[in-house]
Write an enzyme that holds these catalytic residues in place. Sequence first.
Site, PDB file in Angstrom:
ATOM      1  N   GLU A  50      -6.725 -12.634  21.804  1.00 19.02           N
ATOM      2  CA  GLU A  50      -6.379 -12.772  20.379  1.00 19.02           C
ATOM      3  C   GLU A  50      -7.627 -13.028  19.545  1.00 19.02           C
ATOM      4  OE1 GLU A  50      -2.655 -14.348  19.172  1.00 19.02           O
ATOM      5  OE2 GLU A  50      -3.631 -15.970  18.082  1.00 19.02           O
ATOM      6  N   THR A  65      -4.404 -12.190  14.246  1.00 15.84           N
ATOM      7  CA  THR A  65      -3.515 -13.102  13.526  1.00 15.84           C
ATOM      8  C   THR A  65      -3.509 -12.768  12.034  1.00 15.84           C
ATOM      9  OG1 THR A  65      -5.210 -14.761  13.181  1.00 15.84           O
ATOM     10  CG2 THR A  65      -3.901 -14.949  15.197  1.00 15.84           C
ATOM     11  N   ALA A  72      11.878 -15.909  10.973  1.00 18.52           N
ATOM     12  CA  ALA A  72      11.284 -14.687  11.526  1.00 18.52           C
ATOM     13  C   ALA A  72      12.345 -13.627  11.808  1.00 18.52           C
ATOM     14  CB  ALA A  72      10.516 -15.030  12.804  1.00 18.52           C
TER      15      ALA A  72
HETATM   16  P1  FAD Z   1      11.057 -18.794  13.548  1.00 19.73           P
HETATM   17  O1  FAD Z   1      11.362 -17.965  14.717  1.00 19.73           O
HETATM   18  O2  FAD Z   1      11.722 -18.445  12.251  1.00 19.73           O
HETATM   19  O3  FAD Z   1      11.394 -20.311  13.923  1.00 19.73           O
HETATM   20  C1  FAD Z   1      10.968 -21.384  13.060  1.00 19.73           C
HETATM   21  C2  FAD Z   1      11.939 -22.550  13.212  1.00 19.73           C
HETATM   22  O4  FAD Z   1      13.184 -22.205  12.606  1.00 19.73           O
HETATM   23  C3  FAD Z   1      12.273 -22.916  14.658  1.00 19.73           C
HETATM   24  O5  FAD Z   1      12.442 -24.310  14.724  1.00 19.73           O
HETATM   25  C4  FAD Z   1      13.591 -22.192  14.917  1.00 19.73           C
HETATM   26  O6  FAD Z   1      14.365 -22.797  15.938  1.00 19.73           O
HETATM   27  C5  FAD Z   1      14.249 -22.323  13.553  1.00 19.73           C
HETATM   28  N1  FAD Z   1      15.197 -21.243  13.258  1.00 19.73           N
HETATM   29  C6  FAD Z   1      15.055 -19.929  13.518  1.00 19.73           C
HETATM   30  N2  FAD Z   1      16.127 -19.240  13.090  1.00 19.73           N
HETATM   31  C7  FAD Z   1      16.975 -20.145  12.533  1.00 19.73           C
HETATM   32  C8  FAD Z   1      18.242 -20.060  11.897  1.00 19.73           C
HETATM   33  N3  FAD Z   1      18.872 -18.883  11.773  1.00 19.73           N
HETATM   34  N4  FAD Z   1      18.814 -21.209  11.427  1.00 19.73           N
HETATM   35  C9  FAD Z   1      18.191 -22.413  11.558  1.00 19.73           C
HETATM   36  N5  FAD Z   1      16.983 -22.549  12.152  1.00 19.73           N
HETATM   37  C10 FAD Z   1      16.371 -21.431  12.635  1.00 19.73           C
HETATM   38  N6  FAD Z   1       1.120 -18.386  12.103  1.00 19.73           N
HETATM   39  C11 FAD Z   1       0.443 -17.678  11.167  1.00 19.73           C
HETATM   40  O7  FAD Z   1       0.388 -18.087   9.999  1.00 19.73           O
HETATM   41  N7  FAD Z   1      -0.194 -16.494  11.490  1.00 19.73           N
HETATM   42  C12 FAD Z   1      -0.176 -15.981  12.749  1.00 19.73           C
HETATM   43  O8  FAD Z   1      -0.760 -14.928  13.000  1.00 19.73           O
HETATM   44  C13 FAD Z   1       0.528 -16.711  13.766  1.00 19.73           C
HETATM   45  N8  FAD Z   1       0.615 -16.226  15.040  1.00 19.73           N
HETATM   46  C14 FAD Z   1       1.361 -16.912  15.978  1.00 19.73           C
HETATM   47  C15 FAD Z   1       1.487 -16.374  17.275  1.00 19.73           C
HETATM   48  C16 FAD Z   1       2.214 -17.054  18.250  1.00 19.73           C
HETATM   49  C17 FAD Z   1       2.355 -16.453  19.632  1.00 19.73           C
HETATM   50  C18 FAD Z   1       2.824 -18.298  17.938  1.00 19.73           C
HETATM   51  C19 FAD Z   1       3.589 -19.055  18.997  1.00 19.73           C
HETATM   52  C20 FAD Z   1       2.717 -18.842  16.652  1.00 19.73           C
HETATM   53  C21 FAD Z   1       2.001 -18.144  15.656  1.00 19.73           C
HETATM   54  N9  FAD Z   1       1.886 -18.637  14.349  1.00 19.73           N
HETATM   55  C22 FAD Z   1       1.182 -17.932  13.398  1.00 19.73           C
HETATM   56  C23 FAD Z   1       2.518 -19.918  13.982  1.00 19.73           C
HETATM   57  C24 FAD Z   1       3.973 -19.704  13.440  1.00 19.73           C
HETATM   58  O9  FAD Z   1       3.919 -18.986  12.235  1.00 19.73           O
HETATM   59  C25 FAD Z   1       4.595 -21.079  13.223  1.00 19.73           C
HETATM   60  O10 FAD Z   1       4.804 -21.722  14.459  1.00 19.73           O
HETATM   61  C26 FAD Z   1       5.863 -21.103  12.383  1.00 19.73           C
HETATM   62  O11 FAD Z   1       6.153 -22.480  12.053  1.00 19.73           O
HETATM   63  C27 FAD Z   1       7.107 -20.537  13.051  1.00 19.73           C
HETATM   64  O12 FAD Z   1       7.063 -19.177  13.132  1.00 19.73           O
HETATM   65  P2  FAD Z   1       8.180 -18.380  14.008  1.00 19.73           P
HETATM   66  O13 FAD Z   1       7.943 -16.964  13.783  1.00 19.73           O
HETATM   67  O14 FAD Z   1       8.197 -18.920  15.376  1.00 19.73           O
HETATM   68  O15 FAD Z   1       9.505 -18.870  13.216  1.00 19.73           O
END
Ligand code: FAD
Length: 292
Positions: A17, A48, A127
């Site tokens: 990455e 990222t 997401a």
């Molecule tokens: P989600 O999948 O939306 O989850 C976020 C939270 O919401 C979780 O607690 C989940 O359980 C909850 N949730 C999901 N759906 C629902 C629903 N329908 N109802 C209620 N709660 C729900 N950040 C950056 O800014 N740029 C990057 O390039 C980046 N790359 C990353 C790569 C990886 C592999 C990882 C693990 C993280 C990365 N991050 C990055 C950090 C990430 O953006 C944060 O961790 C963020 O807080 C959550 O993103 P997510 O896509 O996991 O969110």
Amino acid sequence: MKIIDILNQNRFSLSFEVFPPKNETAFVSVRSAVEEIAKLKPAFMSVTYGAGGGTSKYTLDIAKDIKNRYGVPTLAHLTCVSSTRETIGQKIKEMQVCGIKNVMALRGDIPQELQDADRSGWDYRYAVDLVRELKTADRDFCIGGACYPEIHPESANQADDIRHLKEKVEAGCDFLTTQMFFDNNLLYNFLYKIQQAGIAVPVIPGIMPITNANQVARAVKLSGSFMPQRFKSLVDKFGDDPAAMKQAGIAYATDQIIDLYANGIKNVHVYSMNKPDVAEKIQANLSDILGK
Ligand code: FAD
């Protein structure tokens, strides 16, 4: 090439990455680090998006370079939180024009100033909303999603977190990449639980080589990851000696990766953080295992 096809090759592979520069001045040094890492010919490289408070406009420039100049399959990250459908639609179009085939669909962290905002009117709250958008008929992306062996910090418990993860996968994630972790048993436990929940897409463990003592506090704060005593002892012993700490951190990450491979994991993503020397040493440490 789509990441899912690489994962299905069933051969041990490493991916790396990188993060984009925060401004034009840093572009040259980031590009040269990216080039050094690309020359290692990893299975793929991810770029990222806006992480660490930087701007997001360089993600695509770097991703294009990796794909077109170095021929390495590329995964471009995209976050959606507090964005409009119009902005995201534009970003997706730009990706299509550049021939980007792989997108890591992320919510992103909620900015501090929006923590208490009413989110009901947001176009993208999670997401999963972005995954659905990327999955629409005229788009042909391989989609990755993030997952958290030690639970996402906003989740009340692991059952809820896994329920939401399943919803995200069913919306169209082809694979998942994990948050960093420093104790492989936490990953094995997580893999068992998501399998029980019916999540069957490939999961790529994310390994962060910690190569200086300052990184430790930052990594724990960002990820909430558990630091095993075995790792803390390394930091206590070598934290004040940068060269020794780097060597010990690379050895620890290598050891984690070998254990993952020995336990049936075929693809590992290394958070190489624009450090070609770290990526190169880890790859060299695994030279007789890679590809098997
Ligand atoms: P989600 O999948 O939306 O989850 C976020 C939270 O919401 C979780 O607690 C989940 O359980 C909850 N949730 C999901 N759906 C629902 C629903 N329908 N109802 C209620 N709660 C729900 N950040 C950056 O800014 N740029 C990057 O390039 C980046 N790359 C990353 C790569 C990886 C592999 C990882 C693990 C993280 C990365 N991050 C990055 C950090 C990430 O953006 C944060 O961790 C963020 O807080 C959550 O993103 P997510 O896509 O996991 O969110």
